[in-house]
Design an enzyme around this catalytic site. Structure first.
Site, PDB file in Angstrom:
ATOM      1  N   GLU A  48      -5.179  40.851  27.395  1.00 10.91           N
ATOM      2  CA  GLU A  48      -4.705  41.194  28.742  1.00 10.91           C
ATOM      3  C   GLU A  48      -4.220  42.633  28.819  1.00 10.91           C
ATOM      4  O   GLU A  48      -4.254  43.255  29.876  1.00 10.91           O
ATOM      5  CB  GLU A  48      -3.569  40.242  29.164  1.00 10.91           C
ATOM      6  CG  GLU A  48      -4.021  39.251  30.204  1.00 10.91           C
ATOM      7  CD  GLU A  48      -2.921  38.343  30.723  1.00 10.91           C
ATOM      8  OE1 GLU A  48      -3.287  37.305  31.276  1.00 10.91           O
ATOM      9  OE2 GLU A  48      -1.726  38.625  30.589  1.00 10.91           O
ATOM     10  N   LYS A 100      -8.297  33.423  40.616  1.00 10.39           N
ATOM     11  CA  LYS A 100      -7.305  32.763  41.477  1.00 10.39           C
ATOM     12  C   LYS A 100      -7.746  32.829  42.931  1.00 10.39           C
ATOM     13  O   LYS A 100      -7.688  31.832  43.655  1.00 10.39           O
ATOM     14  CB  LYS A 100      -5.947  33.468  41.348  1.00 10.39           C
ATOM     15  CG  LYS A 100      -5.255  33.240  40.024  1.00 10.39           C
ATOM     16  CD  LYS A 100      -3.873  33.862  40.070  1.00 10.39           C
ATOM     17  CE  LYS A 100      -3.313  33.994  38.678  1.00 10.39           C
ATOM     18  NZ  LYS A 100      -2.098  34.790  38.621  1.00 10.39           N
ATOM     19  N   HIS A 131     -16.804  27.359   7.466  1.00 16.30           N
ATOM     20  CA  HIS A 131     -17.912  26.405   7.494  1.00 16.30           C
ATOM     21  C   HIS A 131     -18.540  26.325   8.885  1.00 16.30           C
ATOM     22  O   HIS A 131     -19.296  25.404   9.171  1.00 16.30           O
ATOM     23  CB  HIS A 131     -17.422  25.030   7.018  1.00 16.30           C
ATOM     24  CG  HIS A 131     -16.917  25.076   5.604  1.00 16.30           C
ATOM     25  ND1 HIS A 131     -17.668  24.633   4.532  1.00 16.30           N
ATOM     26  CD2 HIS A 131     -15.777  25.567   5.090  1.00 16.30           C
ATOM     27  CE1 HIS A 131     -16.974  24.831   3.414  1.00 16.30           C
ATOM     28  NE2 HIS A 131     -15.824  25.400   3.725  1.00 16.30           N
TER      29      HIS A 131
HETATM   30  O1  PA5 Z   1       1.186  38.120  30.728  1.00 15.53           O
HETATM   31  C1  PA5 Z   1       1.249  37.795  31.894  1.00 15.53           C
HETATM   32  O2  PA5 Z   1       1.861  38.453  32.730  1.00 15.53           O
HETATM   33  C2  PA5 Z   1       0.588  36.511  32.377  1.00 15.53           C
HETATM   34  O3  PA5 Z   1      -0.101  35.882  31.364  1.00 15.53           O
HETATM   35  C3  PA5 Z   1       1.638  35.558  32.925  1.00 15.53           C
HETATM   36  O4  PA5 Z   1       2.580  35.275  31.925  1.00 15.53           O
HETATM   37  C4  PA5 Z   1       1.009  34.259  33.419  1.00 15.53           C
HETATM   38  O5  PA5 Z   1       0.024  34.530  34.372  1.00 15.53           O
HETATM   39  C5  PA5 Z   1       2.062  33.345  34.027  1.00 15.53           C
HETATM   40  O6  PA5 Z   1       2.728  34.004  35.073  1.00 15.53           O
HETATM   41  P1  PA5 Z   1       4.085  33.451  35.657  1.00 15.53           P
HETATM   42  O7  PA5 Z   1       5.131  33.513  34.595  1.00 15.53           O
HETATM   43  O8  PA5 Z   1       4.406  34.350  36.810  1.00 15.53           O
HETATM   44  O9  PA5 Z   1       3.850  32.027  36.095  1.00 15.53           O
END
Ligand code: PA5
Length: 439
Positions: A279, A414, A300
């Site tokens: 990310e 989303k 394996h």
């Molecule tokens: O790293 C990030 O920002 C994302 O992976 C969020 O943690 C994830 O989308 C969950 O978001 P939230 O804590 O707002 O529900």
């Protein structure tokens, strides 16, 4: 202290490339530490370990003790950065068969990290009639997956145990001011913890997001934080080296980094690491693809590809020095399986030779390989590992030339999902998608 041996990988990088990439590290470190780059409103994680006070830790421990003693199960509800850190640490520190052995306190389960109807229904069946607690974790307070799971579990808990009991055993970890979860928590009087504004989800494991579920599972959050503080204050050279080498390998055509373990308890550490790096770096058409394997299991299956497939990969092995247990291979009079040549040896010695043999084979096969040494799978080294990976990630992202602290790409699915579910406000996109799908 954890260590890094990067030398076996160096042979795969042209000296000029290494020099060019090495020159990027000081400016990137300056950008990160002085907060002068893109995403600089999300740098709070850098001083989280040293900034956590004894009082804050004691508060988390008290809440954890209440849940741990008062509940049979505690469900941590969250996804992405609101899930993977706690899951990684709890799995790494737990007995492999903890689920089948008597527990000293509440067992921690996870939900809100998928939208599987079977998963949620079966979880609710398991919890039916039992006293369970919920830690609902969402920075935005609006993420669909945890919102669905929380709605179901809250309804079940209130129905079975009463609204008052439920309110005493639901803890919300969310934004200080905004979001639906904050509104609900304030109205119902839940215990709440704040995810600081300047800490993004994937860098939040050392806030109550990770610390509370980890403490409920019975682990020592002070030792975890201590380990992180050690790396934060020592600023070991390995942070810079890790970032330099992965960028230099990337510039040398190695587009995939595989995090390797030889202990199944490290599986979810790799999942956390994949989110952290994926990310943070995968944007603007750039970024190493973070992958992971569990050896020797995956030797394996994926072993063939790694040894012989397209030469675009490099490996980072997380190598555990000392196991907790002590088990030797027994002698057998008949020796039908031909194993007497290793009788009397510890299982770990065989595992270590598998690891060494694999590393040498992969180097011969054109796979650069680096090794992160971890003394033992305990809280303190894990804390070191977490902070090391976080700091190296911020640094590596800036060296790559991206903003490591945003994730614009995760919005695409989303929007489509909301449009396909006909969420109000998504009518136009809904029509566009449906037109696309028509034969
Ligand atoms: O790293 C990030 O920002 C994302 O992976 C969020 O943690 C994830 O989308 C969950 O978001 P939230 O804590 O707002 O529900």
């Amino acid at each position: 202290m954890i260590t890094l041996n990067h030398l076996p990988a160096q042979a795969f990088i042209e000296p000029a490339t290494l020099t060019r990439v090495t020159q990027l590290v000081q400016p990137a470190l300056h950008t990160l530490e002085q907060g002068t780059g893109a995403g600089n409103d999300f740098l709070g994680w850098q001083h989280l370990p040293s900034g956590i006070t004894g009082d804050q830790l004691a508060h988390i421990e008290r809440t954890a003790a209440l849940l741990r003693t008062g509940c049979e199960f505690v469900v941590a509800v969250g996804i992405g950065g609101s899930y993977l850190g706690a899951k990684a640490v709890i799995e790494a520190l737990s007995d492999n068969f903890a689920a089948y052995k008597p527990a000293a306190g509440a067992r921690v389960l996870f939900a809100g990290n998928n939208i599987s109807e079977d998963y949620l229904a079966q979880l609710m069946q398991l919890l039916a009639g039992k006293r369970f607690g919920i830690i609902v974790i969402s920075k935005s307070g609006t993420t669909t997956e945890p919102a669905i799971a929380f709605r179901l579990l809250k309804e079940q808990l209130e129905r079975e145990q009463g609204r008052e009991w439920a309110a005493q055993h639901i803890v919300a970890v969310t934004d200080a001011r905004r979001g639906a979860l904050r509104t609900l928590a304030d109205r119902e009087g839940y215990v709440t913890y704040v995810i600081p504004d300047d800490v993004g989800g994937r860098f939040s494991v050392l806030t109550p997001v990770g610390l509370l579920p980890i403490a409920v599972a019975g682990f020592d959050i002070r030792a975890l934080v201590r380990g992180a503080v050690e790396v934060e204050t020592a600023q070991p050279e390995m942070v810079r080296t890790y970032a330099i080498m992965r960028n230099a390998l990337y510039q040398s055509g190695k587009k995939i980094e595989i995090l390797v373990n030889f202990d199944p308890r490290l599986h979810f550490l790799a999942e956390w690491w994949k989110q952290l790096y994926g990310e943070s770096e995968g944007k603007d058409g750039l970024g190493i693809f973070p992958a992971s394997v569990d050896f020797t299991t995956d030797l394996h299956s994926m072993g063939q590809w790694i040894q012989d497939g397209e030469r675009t990969i490099f490996e980072t092995v997380v190598s555990l020095a000392t196991p907790h247990e002590n088990l030797t291979i027994p002698h057998d009079e008949e020796d039908l399986d031909g194993l007497n040549y290793i009788a009397g040896k510890r299982i770990d010695e065989v595992n270590k030779m598998a690891e060494l043999g694999t590393r040498l084979a992969h180097l011969d096969g054109g796979v650069p390989c680096r090794v992160i040494g971890v003394p033992r799978l305990d809280e303190e080294p894990l804390g070191q590992l977490i902070y090391f990976f976080e700091k190296a990630c911020g640094l590596s992202g800036y060296m790559l030339g991206v903003n490591p602290f945003n994730q614009p790409g995760v919005e695409a699915y989303k929007k489509n999902m909301f449009a396909l579910l006909q969420k109000p406000g998504y009518e136009e996109l809904s029509a566009t998608l449906r037109a696309k799908m028509e034969p």
